[in-house]
Design an enzyme around this catalytic site. Structure first.
Site, PDB file in Angstrom:
ATOM      1  N   ASP A   8       1.092  -0.989  -0.106  1.00  0.00           N
ATOM      2  CA  ASP A   8      -0.141  -0.031   0.177  1.00  0.00           C
ATOM      3  C   ASP A   8       0.956   1.339   0.172  1.00  0.00           C
ATOM      4  O   ASP A   8       2.035   1.085   0.457  1.00  0.00           O
ATOM      5  CB  ASP A   8      -0.835   0.090   1.267  1.00  0.00           C
ATOM      6  CG  ASP A   8      -1.790   1.071   1.350  1.00  0.00           C
ATOM      7  OD1 ASP A   8      -2.412   1.462   0.491  1.00  0.00           O
ATOM      8  OD2 ASP A   8      -1.665   1.857   2.615  1.00  0.00           O
ATOM      9  N   ASP A  10       0.094   5.150   0.982  1.00  0.00           N
ATOM     10  CA  ASP A  10      -0.119   6.115   2.132  1.00  0.00           C
ATOM     11  C   ASP A  10      -0.192   5.357   3.402  1.00  0.00           C
ATOM     12  O   ASP A  10      -1.140   4.300   3.762  1.00  0.00           O
ATOM     13  CB  ASP A  10      -1.560   6.848   1.948  1.00  0.00           C
ATOM     14  CG  ASP A  10      -1.403   7.782   0.453  1.00  0.00           C
ATOM     15  OD1 ASP A  10      -0.350   8.406   0.074  1.00  0.00           O
ATOM     16  OD2 ASP A  10      -2.291   7.898   0.092  1.00  0.00           O
TER      17      ASP A  10
END
Length: 162
Positions: A8, A10
């Site tokens: 991922d 952020d």
């Protein structure tokens, strides 16, 4: 078959400062670059899978996201880190930008981005990892058949007072 680390963005690669979309707001999390260097030495494919609902909400454009992404890739290349692929979901059901206001198969926790990468790169999902900072990341990994899902908290702001 290839082994991959699905990451991922952020909160996992960079500090999650809510809808990060330009270079001045992008801060790599401590030691994430060193970790990526080690993963590349271990011959893992590095694939970023990121929800970017700010596009659907009109907070920033797809062009702004791509510009930041190109900068991030170039910066990582300074450390000999090659990102094999980046998948992003610009959709959100409550989006204000009509073309992105939809129910899709790519928005995590749905596994669409991971399954697309599996097919494109012939990835051994059992021997791969999903690394993220939310329950949605973990669920996407599970639904895609990822062998190991790793929840990190490194991108969360520390609210302790000193």
């Amino acid at each position: 078959m290839k082994n991959a680390i699905f990451i991922d963005r952020d909160g996992t690669i960079n500090v999650d400062n809510h809808y990060v979309h330009n270079i001045s707001e992008f801060y790599f999390i401590d030691n994430v670059i060193n970790a990526m260097i080690e993963l590349k030495k271990m011959n893992f494919f590095l694939i970023i899978v990121t929800n970017q609902s700010g596009i659907a909400q009109g907070l920033f454009t797809q062009k702004e996201f791509m510009s930041l992404t190109r900068w991030m890739i170039s910066y990582l290349q300074l450390y000999c880190i090659h990102i094999n692929a980046i998948y992003f979901c610009p959709h959100h059901l409550q989006g204000t930008v009509k073309q992105f206001r939809q129910n899709c198969l790519c928005r995590k926790p749905k596994p669409g981005m991971l399954l697309d990468a599996k097919k494109r790169f012939n990835i051994n999902m059992d021997a791969s990892y999903m690394v993220g900072d939310t329950a949605n990341d973990m669920l996407a990994g599970q639904l895609a058949g990822i062998g190991t899902n790793v929840l990190v908290r490194s991108g969360k702001k520390n609210n302790k007072k000193s």
